[in-house]
Enzyme design. Sequence first.
Site, PDB file in Angstrom:
ATOM      1  N   ARG A  35       0.667  -1.314   0.107  1.00 62.22           N
ATOM      2  CA  ARG A  35      -0.196  -0.056  -0.119  1.00 62.22           C
ATOM      3  C   ARG A  35       0.479   1.481   0.010  1.00 62.22           C
ATOM      4  O   ARG A  35       1.516   1.312   0.244  1.00 62.22           O
ATOM      5  CB  ARG A  35      -0.820   0.194   1.288  1.00 62.22           C
ATOM      6  CG  ARG A  35      -0.062   0.228   2.327  1.00 62.22           C
ATOM      7  CD  ARG A  35      -0.566   0.228   3.276  1.00 62.22           C
ATOM      8  NE  ARG A  35      -0.163   0.053   4.900  1.00 62.22           N
ATOM      9  CZ  ARG A  35       1.221   0.012   5.619  1.00 62.22           C
ATOM     10  NH1 ARG A  35       1.315   1.397   5.311  1.00 62.22           N
ATOM     11  NH2 ARG A  35       2.167  -0.734   6.415  1.00 62.22           N
ATOM     12  N   VAL A  78       2.719   5.643   5.349  1.00 60.15           N
ATOM     13  CA  VAL A  78       2.258   7.001   5.955  1.00 60.15           C
ATOM     14  C   VAL A  78       3.435   8.564   5.264  1.00 60.15           C
ATOM     15  O   VAL A  78       2.997   8.890   5.215  1.00 60.15           O
ATOM     16  CB  VAL A  78       2.712   7.013   7.411  1.00 60.15           C
ATOM     17  CG1 VAL A  78       2.129   8.560   8.282  1.00 60.15           C
ATOM     18  CG2 VAL A  78       0.758   6.677   7.819  1.00 60.15           C
TER      19      VAL A  78
END
Length: 447
Positions: A292, A295
């Site tokens: 993914r 952050v």
Amino acid sequence: MFGRILIANRGEIALRIIRAARELGVQTVCVYSEADADGPWLDLADEKVCIGKGPSADSYLRIDRIISAAEMTDSEAIHPGYGFLSENAHFAEVCRDCEIEFIGPTPEAMGRLGDKISCKRLAKEAGTPVFPGTDGEIEELDEAIEIANEIGFPVIVKASAGGGGRGMRVVHDVAELKAAVTSAQQEAIASFGNGAVYLEKFLDKARHIEVQVLGDKHGNAVHLYNRDCTSQRRHQKLIEEGPAPNVDEAIRDKVCESAAELIRKAKYSGAATVEFLMNQEQEFFMLEVNTRVQVEHPVTEMFTGVDIVRESIRVAAGEPLAWTQDQIKINGHAIECRLNAEDPDMNFMPQPGTIESWRPAGGPGVRLDSHVIEGYRIPPNYDSMIGKLIVHGHDRNDAISRMRSALSEMKIGPIKTTIPLHQRLLEHPSFISADFDINWVERLLDE
Ligand code: MV4
């Protein structure tokens, strides 16, 4: 390119995805929970759809409601952001069955890298360095004992389906091994529904270094160099920076290229991160792959100039990567501090409540990725990150000075944040010399 995408996330990453989509001329639909009804990022979306109550299990994790919202709004694709459903292969599969593009890897590629035993096998084929250990799942205890004696103690038993530190057992001698394997297997079944565990050499005093990679649907993959995420507490990263300091260029490039080869072998498209531990001899060992956007992706964006979120949307739409490997160059150094609404003096207790005053930092080389505005009420339901302060400098020292200055500009009240802790860490000789390891923050906090 897509006409409209749905964002299955909240907060700063929802805002980051809205910004990338707008630049591409793509409309956005944000799903939100009742606790986020006044979320400032929703004002920037083209449409918003409420999908349930505050708890994530009643909203951001409800696959049925998110798919319904996408169908209702004619969204062609879903960006999952990070957390929530971002690494859920079942969700990616439901999207495909409903003919909605999942902005990320296929469920098959997610499975190949998300399962740690399968990932480690692929890594060996790709020439990505891994820890010595069992070749796959522990099936017989005798076999595990033999391998452990061969590689030497301490060893670590890990769940193949685990991640982020769950389901791990450090084992110091052969007498402890049986109980560790049994309890790790039980925990893995209870937590992940998959009892497969494996064993590898345990490394103490390591740095945590990760490689950002991007793949497309045409078999292309590039790396965007590395980041150092050593400054963390209880698996929560506090400061990330890149490129990772004090790593010889030849070693760095070899590890980064092997990470790109790994995702090429996995037929992976989208953004991913290959995590490593590095010992004091600059030897690298892969830990796991995050399938993914992370952050800390802005760190890499700042020193490469590549818009990682834009690329994640472009490749999902079937376009080839806009970048070849030789076009990706390191420019200076970037550092990110996570701004959490937590009280470091009270064991990092989350501080929900209203942000009465909010003065953002600015100036050259300063980026603030935050969904917060003055008067924003932090709901108690989600994680406590209220923003990320990222700086870019000509070199690491320049970036450190810039971060100190930017942190001192930030005025947030009356909510307590991690800013004073960051200021302390950035002054510390261990940080300044990058002579640190994954336990250094916890050791400092214990003093
Ligand atoms: C390890 C390790 C030492 N040796 N594996 C923790 C989370 C998961 N990603 C893997 N983790 C670790 N695996 C071996 N063979 C130490 C850790 C670890 C850790 C890794 C990265 C960042 C912070 C950490 C904190 C404690 C333990």
